[in-house]
Write an enzyme that holds these catalytic residues in place. Sequence first.
Site, PDB file in Angstrom:
ATOM      1  N   HIS A   1      -0.682   9.531   7.654  1.00  0.00           N
ATOM      2  CA  HIS A   1      -0.012  10.844   6.867  1.00  0.00           C
ATOM      3  C   HIS A   1       1.562  10.441   6.976  1.00  0.00           C
ATOM      4  CE1 HIS A   1      -0.213  15.401   6.633  1.00  0.00           C
ATOM      5  NE2 HIS A   1       0.899  14.966   5.701  1.00  0.00           N
TER       6      HIS A   1
ATOM      7  N   HIS B   1       9.101  -1.203  -1.044  1.00  0.00           N
ATOM      8  CA  HIS B   1       8.101  -2.416  -1.607  1.00  0.00           C
ATOM      9  C   HIS B   1       7.606  -2.984  -0.528  1.00  0.00           C
ATOM     10  CE1 HIS B   1      11.070  -5.465  -0.151  1.00  0.00           C
ATOM     11  NE2 HIS B   1      12.135  -4.460  -0.296  1.00  0.00           N
TER      12      HIS B   1
END
Length: 405
Positions: free
Chosen positions: A342, A333
Amino acid sequence: MLKRLFDVVVSMVALILLFPILLFVAWLVRRYLGSPVLFRQVRPGLNGKLFEMIKFRTMRDAFDHSGNPLPDSARMTRLGSFLRSSSLDELPGLWNVLKGDMSLVGPRPLLVEYLPLYSPAQARRHDVKPGITGWAQVNGRNAISWEQKFQYDIWYVENQSFWLDCKIIALTLKKVFVREGISAEGEVTMSKFLGEKPPRKFAILGAGGHSRVVADTAECCGWTDIEFFDDNWPSTKFAGHWAVVGDTQTLLARFHEFDGVIVAIGNNEIRRLKMDELSKGGIVCDSLVHPSATISRYATLGAGVVAFAGVVVNAGVKIGDGAILNTGCSIDHDCVLDDCVHVSPGARIAGAVQVGRMSWIGIGACVRQEISIGAKVTVGAGAAVVNNITDGVTVVGVPARALSK
């Protein structure tokens, strides 16, 4: 000849043995649904020849203020639902079998209005007589998509045999008791066939190993016509089994032909440069999310993001443009990942982490909650990040420490 003889004998014996049930069902329909008891409709049969198909009626008459029939969901009754789920509504069709309009086993006869919508392959379902049951019916009935239904029908046409018919009849009897696939999800009947969907053309810039996984993800997302572009073209002619048809300039000249475009280059800096180049040419990259990925509806994904199989992105996460969320990684979250980050396979990023643009989180790395990682940072495979990291640093180990310059 054997199939026709089987159809005649079985339909005749069934009509005789089931006659009391036919009378009782007819009485129920007449009492609770009214007249007519039978539903009659012209359907295409063998070679598209029209015939009148009969079934027991399962819906009541109900119309709107303009005199148009209400949707199926408003006209279906409890009795009708029971008749359909038990397949009792199909019993009058044995008369169609006895007459020779239908067979016990074959593709289900569909609406006449669908005839001009079939592709040549789909039209092959009319190479055999329609059936009361079929291969599609025992593999999902109305709960499968039209594409799957036609694939099953064509497979039956190409593989029909007496023993396959016996297998389908046996499976049908099992389905009647289990009552599976009566309707499509959210509907009381099969949704209307609108014709074969036109191919969706997708362009992928980059032809390395990463691009092939992107292409596979695109196919899983429903893209049906994929073309590759790479600046090493024409010396690079293939990306796996996909042909490379041009370079970046070719894509810029042809981008109006495509319904979607993405840059599939693993190197963060080159990916950012190519996205900028396409953006100057008026191209906004699409994002791809594999069907098995779990992306919270309260998360935000930028343009050109790709989320591979098994990715989990939780509520409050913000992903920048061109990010790669590789296979099986998870982002908890309230994390913020800047452009062209990446995240490698199996990496785990805990809650409220900040990751700067063009950083790389290695395979299996873990990042503790509320950590700040700068821009152009490389986190080594398996590293455990427990402290903040400044821009341009490479860290490795458990706990992660910067490499000596």
